[in-house]
Design an enzyme around this catalytic site. Structure first.
Site, short mmCIF file in Angstrom:
data_model
loop_
_atom_site.label_atom_id
_atom_site.label_comp_id
_atom_site.label_asym_id
_atom_site.label_seq_id
_atom_site.Cartn_x
_atom_site.Cartn_y
_atom_site.Cartn_z
N CYS A 34 0.81 -1.23 0.00
CA CYS A 34 0.00 0.00 0.00
C CYS A 34 0.84 1.27 0.00
O CYS A 34 0.34 2.34 -0.32
CB CYS A 34 -0.95 0.00 1.19
SG CYS A 34 -1.97 -1.46 1.26
N ASN A 76 -10.22 -0.67 0.27
CA ASN A 76 -8.77 -0.51 0.25
C ASN A 76 -8.24 -0.97 -1.10
O ASN A 76 -8.26 -2.16 -1.42
CB ASN A 76 -8.17 -1.36 1.39
CG ASN A 76 -6.66 -1.25 1.49
OD1 ASN A 76 -6.01 -0.75 0.59
ND2 ASN A 76 -6.13 -1.73 2.60
N HIS A 132 -3.58 6.98 2.93
CA HIS A 132 -3.96 5.69 2.35
C HIS A 132 -5.33 5.31 2.90
O HIS A 132 -5.61 5.46 4.08
CB HIS A 132 -2.93 4.62 2.72
CG HIS A 132 -3.37 3.23 2.41
ND1 HIS A 132 -3.86 2.89 1.17
CD2 HIS A 132 -3.42 2.10 3.16
CE1 HIS A 132 -4.18 1.61 1.18
NE2 HIS A 132 -3.93 1.11 2.36
N1 COA Z 1 -18.25 -9.59 9.20
C1 COA Z 1 -18.67 -9.94 10.43
N2 COA Z 1 -17.85 -10.35 11.40
C2 COA Z 1 -16.53 -10.40 11.11
C3 COA Z 1 -16.03 -10.06 9.85
C4 COA Z 1 -16.95 -9.64 8.86
N3 COA Z 1 -16.57 -9.28 7.62
N4 COA Z 1 -14.69 -10.20 9.86
C5 COA Z 1 -14.35 -10.61 11.07
N5 COA Z 1 -15.47 -10.75 11.84
C6 COA Z 1 -15.56 -11.19 13.22
C7 COA Z 1 -14.39 -12.03 13.67
O1 COA Z 1 -14.57 -13.36 13.28
C8 COA Z 1 -14.43 -11.84 15.16
O2 COA Z 1 -15.38 -12.68 15.69
P1 COA Z 1 -15.13 -13.44 17.10
O3 COA Z 1 -14.96 -12.32 18.09
O4 COA Z 1 -16.37 -14.23 17.25
O5 COA Z 1 -13.89 -14.24 16.89
C9 COA Z 1 -14.92 -10.41 15.33
O6 COA Z 1 -15.52 -10.04 14.07
C10 COA Z 1 -13.82 -9.43 15.66
O7 COA Z 1 -12.77 -9.65 14.76
P2 COA Z 1 -11.49 -8.75 14.78
O8 COA Z 1 -10.60 -9.13 13.64
O9 COA Z 1 -10.88 -8.73 16.14
O10 COA Z 1 -12.19 -7.34 14.51
P3 COA Z 1 -11.58 -5.90 14.50
O11 COA Z 1 -12.38 -5.02 15.35
O12 COA Z 1 -10.11 -5.91 14.69
O13 COA Z 1 -11.87 -5.45 13.00
C11 COA Z 1 -10.71 -5.27 10.94
C12 COA Z 1 -11.34 -6.19 11.95
C13 COA Z 1 -10.06 -6.10 9.84
C14 COA Z 1 -11.76 -4.38 10.33
C15 COA Z 1 -9.63 -4.40 11.64
O14 COA Z 1 -8.79 -5.22 12.40
C16 COA Z 1 -8.83 -3.63 10.70
O15 COA Z 1 -9.32 -2.74 10.05
N6 COA Z 1 -7.51 -3.89 10.61
C17 COA Z 1 -6.64 -3.23 9.72
C18 COA Z 1 -6.84 -3.82 8.37
C19 COA Z 1 -6.18 -3.02 7.31
O16 COA Z 1 -6.42 -1.86 7.19
N7 COA Z 1 -5.33 -3.68 6.53
C20 COA Z 1 -4.68 -3.12 5.43
C21 COA Z 1 -3.60 -2.22 5.89
S1 COA Z 1 -2.88 -1.50 4.50
#
Ligand code: COA
Length: 333
Positions: free
Chosen positions: A116, A290, A260
């Site tokens: 990215c 993204n 970004h």
């Molecule tokens: N829909 C519904 N539930 C979802 C899901 C979706 N699309 N994706 C994950 N979950 C669930 C998980 O399974 C988890 O369930 P559990 O608690 O029963 O195990 C719960 O949601 C929480 O998951 P978690 O990964 O801890 O959520 P989060 O609050 O961290 O949010 C992201 C997840 C990916 C949105 C967040 O971590 C994020 O934005 N990270 C950065 C990602 C990014 O920007 N990457 C690129 C960088 S360039």
């Protein structure tokens, strides 16, 4: 180094027509909801390329607009720097396909792999080529067909990404004086000890394609979302500080922050750290998801088109991505 040495002469974007909303995941059998995605990421919809719509095709559309806006012909391009995590094939580069499509007969063309952060890495390389006299005019592209590398069975990643391309033409700045337009500062960093937090484990030279790679789905993007989130917030804050310091500016001097576009919560934290109010922060993650290294040049092109970025505008650009890599840049337009 005496700056500015290179300025942005034109921008463009190439966006697939097909739009996929959060509601469309239900039809794929993905257990998610519009509310979950919006609350955690700010994403409402993303563009998805059709099978025949390649990374090179999206790049060419972006490049043609950028060249037209810059008043530059393909024959004037000295170099094409194409950032992508989704090359159309592994050898040779997508950049050479683009070079052929544009008829840029004088241009050296190569791909750049910095996820990215790749567009800002590419802009820094382009500026360097201009600074050393290797080039007068450089086409820098960020282009991604993320839909081809996300695991459409993994709800934690497939909802996050989208496809698209953005381009900028960099040219040598003429004259002198620090009020001129151009790149005022750049900053790049990486930390490969964290590579496995956001990666595609299989399908490369270390583990070439085989039945195991297919069975384990290890050629798709894997991500430790929470760890990535924390590192993104920390690194983008550092990157803002370093680019502002390099330009001898503060957040108050910035007309527009172009971060970004991965997650609106990361963007808000970055803006807060840099003391830039949200009305000076560009957000389009709601419409694109993204798009990795395409996100900043797509945003920049939209801002140019709507007249928010115009002559005299001072912009702070900041990115973070797999690697980890992070980068930033202050540009006066
Ligand atoms: N829909 C519904 N539930 C979802 C899901 C979706 N699309 N994706 C994950 N979950 C669930 C998980 O399974 C988890 O369930 P559990 O608690 O029963 O195990 C719960 O949601 C929480 O998951 P978690 O990964 O801890 O959520 P989060 O609050 O961290 O949010 C992201 C997840 C990916 C949105 C967040 O971590 C994020 O934005 N990270 C950065 C990602 C990014 O920007 N990457 C690129 C960088 S360039």
């Amino acid at each position: 180094m005496k700056r500015p040495l290179a300025y942005v002469a034109g921008t463009g974007r190439g966006i697939p027509a097909k739009v996929m909303t959060n509601h469309d995941f239900a039809a794929l059998g993905i257990e998610t909801s519009h509310d979950w995605i919006v609350e955690r990421t700010g994403i409402v919809e993303r563009h998805i390329a059709e099978p025949g719509e390649t990374t090179a095709h999206m790049s060419a559309e972006a490049a043609r607009t950028a060249m037209q806006r810059a008043g530059v012909t393909a024959g004037e391009l000295d170099a094409i720097v194409l950032s992508t995590a989704t090359p159309d094939r592994l050898l040779p580069s997508t950049a050479v396909d683009l070079q052929a499509m544009l008829g840029a007969t004088r241009a050296a063309a190569f791909d750049l792999s910095a996820a990215c952060s790749g567009f800002l890495y590419g802009m820094t390389i382009g500026e360097g080529m201009i600074a050393t006299g290797v080039a007068e005019t450089v086409l820098v592209i960020g282009a991604e067909k993320m839909s081809s590398i996300v695991d459409w069975q993994d709800r934690a990643t497939c909802v996050l990404f989208g496809d698209g391309a953005g381009a900028a033409i960099l040219r040598r700045t003429k004259g002198s004086g620090n009020q001129q337009r151009g790149i005022l500062s750049t900053f790049m960093r990486s930390d490969g000890t964290l590579a496995e937090l956001l990666w595609r484990p299989g399908g490369g030279a270390k583990q070439p394609f085989c039945q195991d790679v297919l069975d384990e789905r290890s050629f798709y993007v894997k991500m430790a979302g929470r760890e990535v989130f924390k590192s993104a917030v920390r690194s983008m804050a550092e990157a803002c500080d370093r680019a502002l310091d390099g330009a001898k500016l503060t957040g108050n001097d910035i007309d527009i922050l172009i971060p970004h576009q991965a997650n609106v919560r990361i963007i808000e934290a970055t803006a807060k750290h840099a003391s830039i109010p949200m009305d000076k922060v560009y957000v389009n993650v709601d419409r694109y998801g993204n798009t990795s290294s395409a996100s900043i040049p797509i945003a920049l092109d939209e801002l140019v088109e709507q007249g928010t970025v115009r002559e005299g505008t001072t912009a702070l650009l900041v990115a973070f991505g797999a690697g980890f890599t992070w980068a930033s840049m202050v540009i006066r337009f």
